[in-house]
Structure formats: C-alpha cells, structure tokens
Motif scaffolding. Sequence first.
Motif, mmCIF file in Angstrom:
data_model
loop_
_atom_site.group_PDB
_atom_site.id
_atom_site.type_symbol
_atom_site.label_atom_id
_atom_site.label_comp_id
_atom_site.label_asym_id
_atom_site.label_seq_id
_atom_site.Cartn_x
_atom_site.Cartn_y
_atom_site.Cartn_z
ATOM 1 N N THR A 1 25.462 51.071 -26.852
ATOM 2 C CA THR A 1 24.233 50.750 -26.280
ATOM 3 C C THR A 1 22.941 51.539 -26.850
ATOM 4 O OG1 THR A 1 23.928 52.460 -24.705
ATOM 5 C CG2 THR A 1 24.988 50.260 -24.069
ATOM 6 N N ALA A 2 23.405 51.987 -28.139
ATOM 7 C CA ALA A 2 22.224 52.763 -28.990
ATOM 8 C C ALA A 2 21.068 51.817 -29.460
ATOM 9 C CB ALA A 2 22.944 53.248 -30.395
ATOM 10 N N SER A 3 19.916 52.750 -29.297
ATOM 11 C CA SER A 3 18.729 52.061 -29.584
ATOM 12 C C SER A 3 18.540 51.546 -30.961
ATOM 13 C CB SER A 3 17.429 52.661 -29.052
ATOM 14 O OG SER A 3 17.514 53.836 -29.863
ATOM 15 N N ALA A 4 17.613 50.652 -31.596
ATOM 16 C CA ALA A 4 17.321 50.626 -32.821
ATOM 17 C C ALA A 4 17.066 51.732 -33.589
ATOM 18 C CB ALA A 4 16.151 49.577 -33.034
ATOM 19 N N LYS A 5 16.268 52.736 -33.082
ATOM 20 C CA LYS A 5 16.163 53.995 -33.435
ATOM 21 C C LYS A 5 17.166 54.832 -33.917
ATOM 22 C CE LYS A 5 13.832 58.345 -32.464
ATOM 23 N NZ LYS A 5 13.846 59.250 -31.501
ATOM 24 N N VAL A 6 18.094 54.869 -32.610
ATOM 25 C CA VAL A 6 19.316 55.502 -33.094
ATOM 26 C C VAL A 6 20.189 55.001 -34.250
ATOM 27 C CG1 VAL A 6 21.584 56.123 -32.057
ATOM 28 C CG2 VAL A 6 19.249 56.264 -30.766
ATOM 29 N N ARG A 7 20.158 53.813 -34.316
ATOM 30 C CA ARG A 7 20.968 52.903 -35.259
ATOM 31 C C ARG A 7 20.253 53.199 -36.884
ATOM 32 N NH1 ARG A 7 24.606 49.140 -32.980
ATOM 33 N NH2 ARG A 7 24.196 49.225 -30.715
ATOM 34 N N GLU A 8 18.956 53.091 -36.812
ATOM 35 C CA GLU A 8 18.484 53.614 -37.911
ATOM 36 C C GLU A 8 18.738 54.916 -38.581
ATOM 37 O OE1 GLU A 8 13.902 53.351 -37.779
ATOM 38 O OE2 GLU A 8 14.406 51.075 -37.366
ATOM 39 N N MET A 9 19.013 55.924 -37.687
ATOM 40 C CA MET A 9 19.418 57.176 -38.131
ATOM 41 C C MET A 9 20.980 57.208 -38.427
ATOM 42 S SD MET A 9 16.790 59.065 -37.340
ATOM 43 C CE MET A 9 17.417 60.662 -37.585
ATOM 44 N N GLY A 10 21.689 55.926 -38.376
ATOM 45 C CA GLY A 10 22.951 56.041 -38.704
ATOM 46 C C GLY A 10 23.973 56.072 -37.837
ATOM 47 N N PHE A 11 23.620 56.006 -36.494
ATOM 48 C CA PHE A 11 24.501 56.432 -35.486
ATOM 49 C C PHE A 11 24.495 54.940 -34.561
ATOM 50 C CE2 PHE A 11 22.649 60.435 -36.114
ATOM 51 C CZ PHE A 11 23.718 60.975 -36.309
ATOM 52 N N GLY A 12 25.459 54.745 -33.812
ATOM 53 C CA GLY A 12 25.753 53.546 -32.874
ATOM 54 C C GLY A 12 26.707 52.648 -33.494
ATOM 55 N N ALA A 13 27.824 53.205 -34.098
ATOM 56 C CA ALA A 13 29.058 52.535 -34.175
ATOM 57 C C ALA A 13 29.852 52.187 -33.038
ATOM 58 C CB ALA A 13 29.705 53.171 -35.327
ATOM 59 N N GLY A 14 29.489 53.115 -31.958
ATOM 60 C CA GLY A 14 30.574 53.022 -30.963
ATOM 61 C C GLY A 14 31.765 53.741 -30.967
ATOM 62 N N MET A 15 32.000 54.775 -31.766
ATOM 63 C CA MET A 15 33.037 55.230 -32.179
ATOM 64 C C MET A 15 32.962 56.882 -31.678
ATOM 65 S SD MET A 15 34.907 53.276 -33.504
ATOM 66 C CE MET A 15 36.255 54.555 -33.927
ATOM 67 N N GLY A 16 32.011 57.344 -31.065
ATOM 68 C CA GLY A 16 31.965 58.816 -30.953
ATOM 69 C C GLY A 16 32.591 59.286 -29.794
ATOM 70 N N ILE A 17 32.836 58.554 -28.685
ATOM 71 C CA ILE A 17 33.577 58.888 -27.720
ATOM 72 C C ILE A 17 35.300 58.673 -28.044
ATOM 73 C CG2 ILE A 17 34.388 58.271 -25.224
ATOM 74 C CD1 ILE A 17 31.387 57.865 -24.566
ATOM 75 N N GLU B 1 27.498 66.152 -28.800
ATOM 76 C CA GLU B 1 26.274 66.757 -29.285
ATOM 77 C C GLU B 1 25.323 65.484 -29.428
ATOM 78 O OE1 GLU B 1 26.358 70.028 -32.045
ATOM 79 O OE2 GLU B 1 24.401 70.451 -31.536
ATOM 80 N N VAL B 2 25.698 64.727 -30.469
ATOM 81 C CA VAL B 2 24.925 63.717 -30.928
ATOM 82 C C VAL B 2 24.791 62.646 -29.752
ATOM 83 C CG1 VAL B 2 24.666 61.477 -32.365
ATOM 84 C CG2 VAL B 2 25.623 63.830 -33.364
ATOM 85 N N ASN B 3 25.811 62.388 -28.813
ATOM 86 C CA ASN B 3 25.437 61.613 -27.681
ATOM 87 C C ASN B 3 24.392 62.119 -26.725
ATOM 88 O OD1 ASN B 3 27.195 59.642 -28.611
ATOM 89 N ND2 ASN B 3 28.789 60.074 -26.982
ATOM 90 N N VAL B 4 24.322 63.385 -26.735
ATOM 91 C CA VAL B 4 23.171 63.799 -25.929
ATOM 92 C C VAL B 4 21.873 63.756 -26.550
ATOM 93 C CG1 VAL B 4 22.049 65.877 -24.877
ATOM 94 C CG2 VAL B 4 24.382 65.580 -24.897
ATOM 95 N N VAL B 5 21.766 63.877 -27.864
ATOM 96 C CA VAL B 5 20.343 63.748 -28.495
ATOM 97 C C VAL B 5 20.357 62.123 -28.724
ATOM 98 C CG1 VAL B 5 19.366 63.570 -30.959
ATOM 99 C CG2 VAL B 5 20.974 65.727 -29.886
ATOM 100 N N ASP C 1 15.935 64.672 -30.604
ATOM 101 C CA ASP C 1 15.697 65.488 -31.741
ATOM 102 C C ASP C 1 16.854 65.374 -32.664
ATOM 103 O OD1 ASP C 1 14.903 67.315 -33.600
ATOM 104 O OD2 ASP C 1 14.441 68.659 -32.175
ATOM 105 N N PHE C 2 17.005 64.542 -33.673
ATOM 106 C CA PHE C 2 18.086 64.449 -34.584
ATOM 107 C C PHE C 2 18.062 65.453 -35.807
ATOM 108 C CE2 PHE C 2 18.455 60.205 -32.516
ATOM 109 C CZ PHE C 2 19.677 59.866 -32.672
ATOM 110 N N SER C 3 17.013 66.327 -35.829
ATOM 111 C CA SER C 3 16.975 67.178 -37.086
ATOM 112 C C SER C 3 17.824 68.395 -36.438
ATOM 113 C CB SER C 3 15.341 67.558 -37.348
ATOM 114 O OG SER C 3 15.082 68.510 -36.101
ATOM 115 N N LYS C 4 17.915 68.563 -35.452
ATOM 116 C CA LYS C 4 18.766 69.721 -34.810
ATOM 117 C C LYS C 4 20.291 69.252 -34.188
ATOM 118 C CE LYS C 4 14.896 72.567 -33.255
ATOM 119 N NZ LYS C 4 14.119 72.031 -32.078
ATOM 120 N N ALA C 5 20.474 68.009 -34.170
ATOM 121 C CA ALA C 5 21.878 67.475 -33.872
ATOM 122 C C ALA C 5 22.686 68.077 -34.784
ATOM 123 C CB ALA C 5 21.855 66.110 -33.777
ATOM 124 N N GLY C 6 23.854 68.705 -34.162
ATOM 125 C CA GLY C 6 24.887 69.212 -34.882
ATOM 126 C C GLY C 6 24.774 70.881 -35.078
#
Length: 137
Positions: free
Chosen positions: A92-108, A47-51, A11-16
């Motif tokens: 390893t972010a999915s295509a859907k997650v990348r579409e949301m603008g995440f998945g650069a591998g910079m979170g951790i 938090e975003v990683n859990v989402v 649920d990316f609408s509540k992430a953050g």
Amino acid sequence: MHYEFFVEGGDFSKAGTASSELKNVLKQLNVDSGIIRRTVVALYEAEVNVVAHAYEGTIKVDLSPEEIKIVIEDKGPGISDINLAMQEGYSTASAKVREMGFGAGMGIPNIKNNTDKFNISSVVGESTRLEIINYLQ
Ligand SMILES: Nc1ncnc2c1ncn2[C@@H]1O[C@H](COP(=O)(O)OP(=O)(O)OP(=O)(O)O)[C@@H](O)[C@H]1O
Ligand SMILES: [Mg+2]
C-alpha cells in the motif's frame, strides 16, 4: 545484552541506521556472518516499514548465547489483513515511498525468509508489533 533504537516515521535519510548499528555489534561479538546477514536484512526491512508506513517506532534487541530476539513496535495505521501483507507483491506504499525506491511488497516476505521465528500482530489504527528470533546455534 540489550539494545534499543528509535525510528522516526517518514525520515528515509536515517532508515537503516539501527540495522547497521546492530550489524557492527554482532560483528564485534563474532557472530556467524550468515546469521548476521539474515538478521540485518530482516531488521532493515522492518525498520524501513516503520519509516514508510508508520509514525514512529522502537526497536528492542535482546542477545543471549542462544538467540537474537528483536521486537519492533510502532505507532501507526496498523495492518488490517496480516495474511495479505505477508504476500509477495502486496503493497500500500504511497507515491512518495515508491519514489524513494520502496513499495515492491517484498519486505515482509524477506523478513520471513531471513528469520527462524517471526510473528506480526497489529491493532488497526494504533500499532504494529513484529517479533523476530534468529538462533545462534
Ligand atoms: N509497520 C507497518 N505499519 C503499517 N502497515 C505496514 C507496516 N509494515 C508493513 N505494512 C503493510 O504491509 C504491506 C507490505 O509490507 P512489505 O514490507 O512487504 O512491502 P512494502 O513496504 O509495501 O514494499 P517493500 O518492502 O518491498 O519496499 C505494506 O505495503 C503496508 O500496507
Ligand atoms: Mg517494506
């Protein structure tokens, strides 16, 4: 003081939400703004990683005069190679997650850079647990 938040996977609408609520709490307690910024950045990434990567999770925050301690625990696929997951650019972010603008591998890496103490543990196929500590003095 103790605070708890629930995080719904997918649920990316509540992430953050949890990180911005914690930001308000820390502001009201007059915590140093640099420490607030570092803590909120780290919690936001967790938090975003859990989402993005898990099914659901809980965030438990313990505040004492000495430190902010945060434990983020989720049910999900877990992380098989934690050293790899800690590397900048690994995702390893999915295509859907990348579409949301995440998945650069910079979170951790970002979590590590914004915390005084940081530990990840995981049971593959079951859960991931992050422990974050930022000192207040
Ligand atoms: N809670 C989690 N459960 C399962 N796997 C995770 C979890 N958090 C991170 N990972 C794994 O570690 C990888 C690296 O995480 P990191 O946060 O650094 O990057 P990302 O989430 O892929 O992209 P970004 O954070 O830059 O949007 C993820 O792609 C995923 O494979
Ligand atoms: Mg991430």
